[in-house]
Design a protein around this motif. Structure first.
Motif, PDB file in Angstrom:
ATOM      1  N   VAL A  47      15.952  46.585   5.197  1.00 40.66           N
ATOM      2  CA  VAL A  47      15.789  45.550   6.215  1.00 40.66           C
ATOM      3  C   VAL A  47      15.602  44.184   5.561  1.00 40.66           C
ATOM      4  O   VAL A  47      15.293  44.075   4.378  1.00 40.66           O
ATOM      5  CB  VAL A  47      14.583  45.856   7.135  1.00 40.66           C
ATOM      6  CG1 VAL A  47      14.835  47.107   7.956  1.00 40.66           C
ATOM      7  CG2 VAL A  47      13.296  45.981   6.324  1.00 40.66           C
ATOM      8  N   ASP A  48      15.771  43.153   6.377  1.00 36.74           N
ATOM      9  CA  ASP A  48      15.614  41.785   5.890  1.00 36.74           C
ATOM     10  C   ASP A  48      14.494  41.090   6.649  1.00 36.74           C
ATOM     11  O   ASP A  48      14.684  40.026   7.227  1.00 36.74           O
ATOM     12  CB  ASP A  48      16.930  41.005   6.057  1.00 36.74           C
ATOM     13  CG  ASP A  48      16.887  39.655   5.363  1.00 36.74           C
ATOM     14  OD1 ASP A  48      16.044  39.475   4.465  1.00 36.74           O
ATOM     15  OD2 ASP A  48      17.687  38.772   5.721  1.00 36.74           O
ATOM     16  N   PHE A  49      13.321  41.699   6.647  1.00 34.24           N
ATOM     17  CA  PHE A  49      12.170  41.081   7.301  1.00 34.24           C
ATOM     18  C   PHE A  49      11.708  39.838   6.548  1.00 34.24           C
ATOM     19  O   PHE A  49      11.148  38.919   7.142  1.00 34.24           O
ATOM     20  CB  PHE A  49      11.000  42.071   7.392  1.00 34.24           C
ATOM     21  CG  PHE A  49      11.214  43.212   8.356  1.00 34.24           C
ATOM     22  CD1 PHE A  49      12.158  43.144   9.359  1.00 34.24           C
ATOM     23  CD2 PHE A  49      10.458  44.369   8.240  1.00 34.24           C
ATOM     24  CE1 PHE A  49      12.347  44.193  10.246  1.00 34.24           C
ATOM     25  CE2 PHE A  49      10.622  45.425   9.118  1.00 34.24           C
ATOM     26  CZ  PHE A  49      11.576  45.341  10.127  1.00 34.24           C
ATOM     27  N   MET A  50      11.899  39.799   5.234  1.00 36.57           N
ATOM     28  CA  MET A  50      11.401  38.686   4.431  1.00 36.57           C
ATOM     29  C   MET A  50      12.223  37.419   4.636  1.00 36.57           C
ATOM     30  O   MET A  50      11.702  36.318   4.621  1.00 36.57           O
ATOM     31  CB  MET A  50      11.395  39.066   2.948  1.00 36.57           C
ATOM     32  CG  MET A  50      10.417  40.162   2.604  1.00 36.57           C
ATOM     33  SD  MET A  50      10.448  40.595   0.852  1.00 36.57           S
ATOM     34  CE  MET A  50       9.754  39.121   0.106  1.00 36.57           C
ATOM     35  N   ASN A  51      13.542  37.580   4.778  1.00 33.11           N
ATOM     36  CA  ASN A  51      14.434  36.431   4.961  1.00 33.11           C
ATOM     37  C   ASN A  51      14.211  35.384   3.869  1.00 33.11           C
ATOM     38  O   ASN A  51      13.981  34.201   4.132  1.00 33.11           O
ATOM     39  CB  ASN A  51      14.242  35.809   6.345  1.00 33.11           C
ATOM     40  CG  ASN A  51      15.313  34.780   6.678  1.00 33.11           C
ATOM     41  OD1 ASN A  51      16.425  34.839   6.155  1.00 33.11           O
ATOM     42  ND2 ASN A  51      14.976  33.835   7.540  1.00 33.11           N
ATOM     43  N   SER A  52      14.259  35.847   2.616  1.00 33.59           N
ATOM     44  CA  SER A  52      14.013  34.972   1.471  1.00 33.59           C
ATOM     45  C   SER A  52      14.996  35.309   0.358  1.00 33.59           C
ATOM     46  O   SER A  52      15.693  36.331   0.411  1.00 33.59           O
ATOM     47  CB  SER A  52      12.587  35.157   0.954  1.00 33.59           C
ATOM     48  OG  SER A  52      12.410  36.480   0.461  1.00 33.59           O
ATOM     49  N   ASP A  53      15.037  34.466  -0.666  1.00 32.41           N
ATOM     50  CA  ASP A  53      15.958  34.703  -1.777  1.00 32.41           C
ATOM     51  C   ASP A  53      15.624  36.006  -2.491  1.00 32.41           C
ATOM     52  O   ASP A  53      16.519  36.808  -2.790  1.00 32.41           O
ATOM     53  CB  ASP A  53      15.895  33.533  -2.769  1.00 32.41           C
ATOM     54  CG  ASP A  53      16.514  32.258  -2.207  1.00 32.41           C
ATOM     55  OD1 ASP A  53      17.272  32.362  -1.216  1.00 32.41           O
ATOM     56  OD2 ASP A  53      16.227  31.171  -2.735  1.00 32.41           O
ATOM     57  N   ILE A  54      14.345  36.242  -2.782  1.00 25.97           N
ATOM     58  CA  ILE A  54      13.987  37.467  -3.498  1.00 25.97           C
ATOM     59  C   ILE A  54      14.196  38.674  -2.589  1.00 25.97           C
ATOM     60  O   ILE A  54      14.571  39.763  -3.055  1.00 25.97           O
ATOM     61  CB  ILE A  54      12.539  37.408  -4.028  1.00 25.97           C
ATOM     62  CG1 ILE A  54      12.252  38.618  -4.923  1.00 25.97           C
ATOM     63  CG2 ILE A  54      11.551  37.320  -2.897  1.00 25.97           C
ATOM     64  CD1 ILE A  54      13.168  38.764  -6.118  1.00 25.97           C
ATOM     65  N   GLY A  55      13.975  38.503  -1.291  1.00 28.37           N
ATOM     66  CA  GLY A  55      14.247  39.601  -0.364  1.00 28.37           C
ATOM     67  C   GLY A  55      15.704  40.006  -0.388  1.00 28.37           C
ATOM     68  O   GLY A  55      16.030  41.197  -0.385  1.00 28.37           O
ATOM     69  N   ASN A 107      10.145  39.538  -9.265  1.00 27.67           N
ATOM     70  CA  ASN A 107      10.077  38.171  -8.738  1.00 27.67           C
ATOM     71  C   ASN A 107      11.400  37.427  -8.893  1.00 27.67           C
ATOM     72  O   ASN A 107      11.503  36.276  -8.462  1.00 27.67           O
ATOM     73  CB  ASN A 107       8.967  37.390  -9.457  1.00 27.67           C
ATOM     74  CG  ASN A 107       7.593  38.001  -9.205  1.00 27.67           C
ATOM     75  OD1 ASN A 107       7.095  37.980  -8.093  1.00 27.67           O
ATOM     76  ND2 ASN A 107       6.996  38.562 -10.260  1.00 27.67           N
ATOM     77  N   SER A 108      12.385  38.076  -9.499  1.00 25.85           N
ATOM     78  CA  SER A 108      13.683  37.446  -9.714  1.00 25.85           C
ATOM     79  C   SER A 108      14.722  38.533  -9.993  1.00 25.85           C
ATOM     80  O   SER A 108      14.376  39.704 -10.198  1.00 25.85           O
ATOM     81  CB  SER A 108      13.625  36.485 -10.910  1.00 25.85           C
ATOM     82  OG  SER A 108      13.427  37.236 -12.114  1.00 25.85           O
ATOM     83  N   ARG A 109      15.996  38.124 -10.011  1.00 23.02           N
ATOM     84  CA  ARG A 109      17.045  39.090 -10.353  1.00 23.02           C
ATOM     85  C   ARG A 109      16.856  39.612 -11.773  1.00 23.02           C
ATOM     86  O   ARG A 109      17.109  40.789 -12.036  1.00 23.02           O
ATOM     87  CB  ARG A 109      18.438  38.491 -10.209  1.00 23.02           C
ATOM     88  CG  ARG A 109      19.524  39.484 -10.622  1.00 23.02           C
ATOM     89  CD  ARG A 109      20.931  38.977 -10.464  1.00 23.02           C
ATOM     90  NE  ARG A 109      21.334  38.899  -9.074  1.00 23.02           N
ATOM     91  CZ  ARG A 109      22.616  38.852  -8.672  1.00 23.02           C
ATOM     92  NH1 ARG A 109      23.585  38.893  -9.579  1.00 23.02           N
ATOM     93  NH2 ARG A 109      22.906  38.764  -7.399  1.00 23.02           N
ATOM     94  N   ASP A 110      16.417  38.770 -12.680  1.00 25.46           N
ATOM     95  CA  ASP A 110      16.204  39.236 -14.049  1.00 25.46           C
ATOM     96  C   ASP A 110      15.179  40.371 -14.090  1.00 25.46           C
ATOM     97  O   ASP A 110      15.327  41.321 -14.867  1.00 25.46           O
ATOM     98  CB  ASP A 110      15.731  38.077 -14.935  1.00 25.46           C
ATOM     99  CG  ASP A 110      16.860  37.112 -15.287  1.00 25.46           C
ATOM    100  OD1 ASP A 110      18.033  37.508 -15.143  1.00 25.46           O
ATOM    101  OD2 ASP A 110      16.558  35.973 -15.676  1.00 25.46           O
TER     102      ASP A 110
END
Length: 248
Positions: free
Chosen positions: A80-88, A139-142
């Motif tokens: 799901v996309d409850f966060m609606n953020s880049d990390i989400g 906290n990031s893609r890395d």
């Protein structure tokens, strides 16, 4: 973020036992689509790697739920996309990459553990509980790529899969279905892209499996059969009426 769930606590307190229940629409499940059901029977779990109850479900209950499915019913997961953020969004992409791996179970557990702590799926660590001190490793893609690297997927391979058109299409579908199926809490189960299970009315794993099996393989088949039978009855009554008129 993951809102609510009472099933985990209920199932932990109740035995895996037999039951006798008539499943009622509006109580045990709701219809969330007017479209024809999926061509093949399936159940989809909508979940979040950030959801404590989803981690419990993954570790403690999903193996039994999957084992209880009738032959021919497929099982799928969507984030799901409850966060609606880049990390989400990055975490959603991680699940799409996992779907293409031959180590889905291991990677899924690793992502849960990186976000919630390794003990989070055993019922004694709540990532959202007051005073909890675990800091997510993601906290990031890395950070995500570091998790996947432990399972033989290097950064370049990860980027290629995560940024593919196929992954973009998956995320668009997940977001669309999250809204269409009115998924407001996780974990949620949607059967045949048509029925959403009301977990708060479910008391045992056996009952949950029986409901999923019923919705996946019997619900629409029974209605189709009933509809055909209804038309057959009407046709017979019409023929009888014509016969009576001829005799008169």
């Amino acid at each position: 973020m993951h809102k609510r769930l009472t099933l985990a606590a209920t199932l932990a307190a109740l035995p895996f036992c037999g039951f006798a229940a008539d499943f009622v629409e509006g109580k045990h499940y709701v219809q969330v689509s007017d479209q024809a059901p999926s061509k093949s029977p399936k159940v989809t779990e909508f979940f979040s790697f950030y959801c404590h109850n989803c981690f419990n479900m993954e570790v403690m209950y999903l193996p039994a739920i999957k084992q209880g499915l009738k032959d021919g019913i497929s099982f799928d997961t969507k984030h799901v996309d409850f966060m609606n953020s880049d990390i989400g969004t990055e975490v959603m992409r991680a699940l799409a990459v996992i779907h293409g791996s031959d180590k889905q179970g291991e990677l899924t557990h690793a992502m849960f553990a990186a976000i919630q702590g390794a003990e989070g799926g055993q019922g004694h660590h709540d990532h959202s509980a007051p005073g909890h001190s675990h800091e997510p490793e993601i906290n990031s893609r890395d950070d995500i790529k570091a998790v996947f690297a432990k399972f033989g997927i290097d950064g370049a391979a990860y980027d290629k899969l995560a940024d593919s058109k196929e992954t973009d299409a998956k995320l668009a579908l997940w977001r669309e279905q999250q809204q269409a199926f009115e998924v407001q809490s996780v974990p949620s189960f949607v059967v045949n892209d048509k029925y959403r299970v009301n977990l708060q009315e479910i008391r045992t794993l056996e009952e949950l499996s029986a409901l999923i099996n019923y919705l996946a393989t019997e619900k629409d088949a029974a209605e189709d059969k009933g509809g055909s039978l209804g038309w057959a009855v009407l046709a017979m009554l019409a023929l009888a009426a014509i016969g009576r008129r001829r005799l008169v």
